[in-house]
Design a protein around this motif. Sequence first.
Motif, PDB file in Angstrom:
ATOM      1  N   THR A 250      79.086  22.666   9.940  1.00  0.00           N
ATOM      2  CA  THR A 250      78.539  23.780  10.303  1.00  0.00           C
ATOM      3  C   THR A 250      76.652  23.469   9.961  1.00  0.00           C
ATOM      4  O   THR A 250      76.463  22.276   9.255  1.00  0.00           O
ATOM      5  CB  THR A 250      78.903  25.088   9.773  1.00  0.00           C
ATOM      6  OG1 THR A 250      78.393  25.058   8.241  1.00  0.00           O
ATOM      7  CG2 THR A 250      80.357  25.315   9.797  1.00  0.00           C
ATOM      8  N   ALA A 251      76.050  24.546  10.453  1.00  0.00           N
ATOM      9  CA  ALA A 251      74.716  24.252  10.332  1.00  0.00           C
ATOM     10  C   ALA A 251      73.975  25.618  10.180  1.00  0.00           C
ATOM     11  O   ALA A 251      74.450  26.787  10.418  1.00  0.00           O
ATOM     12  CB  ALA A 251      73.797  23.527  11.652  1.00  0.00           C
ATOM     13  N   CYS A 252      72.776  25.552   9.444  1.00  0.00           N
ATOM     14  CA  CYS A 252      71.842  26.592   9.102  1.00  0.00           C
ATOM     15  C   CYS A 252      70.618  26.244  10.003  1.00  0.00           C
ATOM     16  O   CYS A 252      69.552  26.809   9.890  1.00  0.00           O
ATOM     17  CB  CYS A 252      71.603  26.842   8.040  1.00  0.00           C
ATOM     18  SG  CYS A 252      71.137  25.637   6.912  1.00  0.00           S
ATOM     19  N   PHE A 253      70.596  25.375  10.989  1.00  0.00           N
ATOM     20  CA  PHE A 253      69.464  24.705  11.731  1.00  0.00           C
ATOM     21  C   PHE A 253      69.027  26.101  12.662  1.00  0.00           C
ATOM     22  O   PHE A 253      69.717  26.911  13.229  1.00  0.00           O
ATOM     23  CB  PHE A 253      70.201  24.026  13.042  1.00  0.00           C
ATOM     24  CG  PHE A 253      69.244  23.460  13.806  1.00  0.00           C
ATOM     25  CD1 PHE A 253      68.076  22.583  13.359  1.00  0.00           C
ATOM     26  CD2 PHE A 253      69.763  23.458  15.048  1.00  0.00           C
ATOM     27  CE1 PHE A 253      67.255  22.172  14.296  1.00  0.00           C
ATOM     28  CE2 PHE A 253      68.726  22.951  16.228  1.00  0.00           C
ATOM     29  CZ  PHE A 253      67.522  21.946  15.689  1.00  0.00           C
ATOM     30  N   ARG A 254      67.628  26.311  12.533  1.00  0.00           N
ATOM     31  CA  ARG A 254      67.049  27.229  13.334  1.00  0.00           C
ATOM     32  C   ARG A 254      67.471  28.645  12.945  1.00  0.00           C
ATOM     33  O   ARG A 254      67.136  29.837  13.524  1.00  0.00           O
ATOM     34  CB  ARG A 254      67.125  27.022  14.530  1.00  0.00           C
ATOM     35  CG  ARG A 254      66.408  25.731  15.158  1.00  0.00           C
ATOM     36  CD  ARG A 254      66.402  25.541  16.527  1.00  0.00           C
ATOM     37  NE  ARG A 254      65.642  24.401  17.030  1.00  0.00           N
ATOM     38  CZ  ARG A 254      65.907  23.982  18.147  1.00  0.00           C
ATOM     39  NH1 ARG A 254      66.505  24.475  19.219  1.00  0.00           N
ATOM     40  NH2 ARG A 254      65.008  22.558  18.370  1.00  0.00           N
ATOM     41  N   MET A 255      68.261  29.121  11.639  1.00  0.00           N
ATOM     42  CA  MET A 255      68.317  30.150  11.277  1.00  0.00           C
ATOM     43  C   MET A 255      67.363  30.939  10.520  1.00  0.00           C
ATOM     44  O   MET A 255      66.574  30.398   9.912  1.00  0.00           O
ATOM     45  CB  MET A 255      69.757  30.291  10.603  1.00  0.00           C
ATOM     46  CG  MET A 255      71.067  29.996  11.205  1.00  0.00           C
ATOM     47  SD  MET A 255      72.277  30.075  10.277  1.00  0.00           S
ATOM     48  CE  MET A 255      72.673  31.511   9.832  1.00  0.00           C
ATOM     49  N   SER A 256      67.080  32.138  10.772  1.00  0.00           N
ATOM     50  CA  SER A 256      66.187  32.927   9.999  1.00  0.00           C
ATOM     51  C   SER A 256      66.455  33.185   8.785  1.00  0.00           C
ATOM     52  O   SER A 256      67.712  32.805   8.127  1.00  0.00           O
ATOM     53  CB  SER A 256      65.955  34.300  10.576  1.00  0.00           C
ATOM     54  OG  SER A 256      66.928  35.263  10.494  1.00  0.00           O
ATOM     55  N   ASP A 257      65.556  33.344   7.506  1.00  0.00           N
ATOM     56  CA  ASP A 257      65.699  33.684   6.442  1.00  0.00           C
ATOM     57  C   ASP A 257      66.709  34.765   6.033  1.00  0.00           C
ATOM     58  O   ASP A 257      67.775  34.755   5.235  1.00  0.00           O
ATOM     59  CB  ASP A 257      64.601  34.073   5.618  1.00  0.00           C
ATOM     60  CG  ASP A 257      63.604  32.798   5.365  1.00  0.00           C
ATOM     61  OD1 ASP A 257      64.019  31.614   5.516  1.00  0.00           O
ATOM     62  OD2 ASP A 257      62.591  32.945   5.072  1.00  0.00           O
ATOM     63  N   ALA A 258      66.681  35.974   7.063  1.00  0.00           N
ATOM     64  CA  ALA A 258      67.565  37.061   6.875  1.00  0.00           C
ATOM     65  C   ALA A 258      68.967  36.633   7.435  1.00  0.00           C
ATOM     66  O   ALA A 258      69.984  36.791   6.738  1.00  0.00           O
ATOM     67  CB  ALA A 258      67.210  38.120   7.784  1.00  0.00           C
ATOM     68  N   ASP A 259      69.190  35.729   8.204  1.00  0.00           N
ATOM     69  CA  ASP A 259      70.394  35.220   8.809  1.00  0.00           C
ATOM     70  C   ASP A 259      71.124  34.278   7.771  1.00  0.00           C
ATOM     71  O   ASP A 259      72.291  34.579   7.566  1.00  0.00           O
ATOM     72  CB  ASP A 259      70.560  34.303  10.201  1.00  0.00           C
ATOM     73  CG  ASP A 259      70.046  35.606  11.476  1.00  0.00           C
ATOM     74  OD1 ASP A 259      70.309  36.669  11.168  1.00  0.00           O
ATOM     75  OD2 ASP A 259      69.392  34.989  12.339  1.00  0.00           O
ATOM     76  N   ARG A 260      70.401  33.683   7.207  1.00  0.00           N
ATOM     77  CA  ARG A 260      70.937  32.539   6.016  1.00  0.00           C
ATOM     78  C   ARG A 260      71.377  33.441   4.999  1.00  0.00           C
ATOM     79  O   ARG A 260      72.401  33.305   4.124  1.00  0.00           O
ATOM     80  CB  ARG A 260      69.633  31.549   5.670  1.00  0.00           C
ATOM     81  CG  ARG A 260      69.367  30.661   6.757  1.00  0.00           C
ATOM     82  CD  ARG A 260      68.472  29.528   6.138  1.00  0.00           C
ATOM     83  NE  ARG A 260      67.920  28.635   7.345  1.00  0.00           N
ATOM     84  CZ  ARG A 260      67.886  27.414   7.116  1.00  0.00           C
ATOM     85  NH1 ARG A 260      67.746  26.759   5.920  1.00  0.00           N
ATOM     86  NH2 ARG A 260      67.321  26.606   8.096  1.00  0.00           N
TER      87      ARG A 260
END
Length: 289
Positions: A250-260
């Motif tokens: 999976t990826a946290c690519f281009r996720m906002s701080d809130a989404d992470r």
Amino acid sequence: MTSGNDQRLDLGEGPVWDSVRHQLWWVDSEAGQVFRGDLTDDALVVDRMWDFGEKVGSVTPADDGGFLVAVERQVLVMNAAGARVDAIDVLPSGQSSRLNDGACDPVGRFLVGSIRLDDRQAQECLWAVEPDRTVRRVVEGITVSNGIGFSPDASTMYYVDTRPGVLLAFDYDSGSGRAANRRVVSDCGGTPDGLAVDRDGNVWVAFFGEGEVRCYSPLGEVVDRIRVAVPNVTCPEFVGPDLDRLVITTACFRMSDADRAATPEAGAVFVTDMPVAGQPMRGWAGSTS
């Protein structure tokens, strides 16, 4: 389903299970890193890591113990000690593209596709790196090349073009390495990514942004789904001595701080048991010495 370790990859991709050595390979495409590790129960322990200093599309082990790495425009040949021995040019100079997902075909060619870095449509290719290190085009007219896999009898190649969101199939001749009779298995839409083919011939496709791996029959029917606890699912791979478990990157690519913060396992490598087994992979048949 559990996350195999504490890794949180920016763009986890390309898991490959070495059925001979019982090890997993995977990459962080954005970070330019390749990992090799051991899977015991649900624990994925990193054995080695290589940092290539540029984006990495994919990795594959070789039969002789070395490995190949698709970096942005070349495929690097790495020996069993992890040292670079050659750099094979793949993409033409001046083309706004980079290499992405790769997989070996049933006789040990390394197939690797390219993706656009601009707004061009249907101008990318799937390339073969032969065991003698020569390169040729296998498929043209692709926009964003992703998952590659083969039917159990090796006669069909499955291939994802993420834009426009289709799962394709081709008749495949392992002797010549030629693909023909292009057809759409599923006009699935969304953002299909990596894939794995099980022993029954069904195709498991990861969907980036949708939090699932979707199983398609050879006729394009959705016959199963695996939900993942994070949105950006990139690639499945059958693993383990009996190939009856699934690793999902999976990826946290281009996720906002809130989404992470809301999905703290984004970027993890997940492991789950499966009701069906996969197929053993073939390593690259060329020499890495």
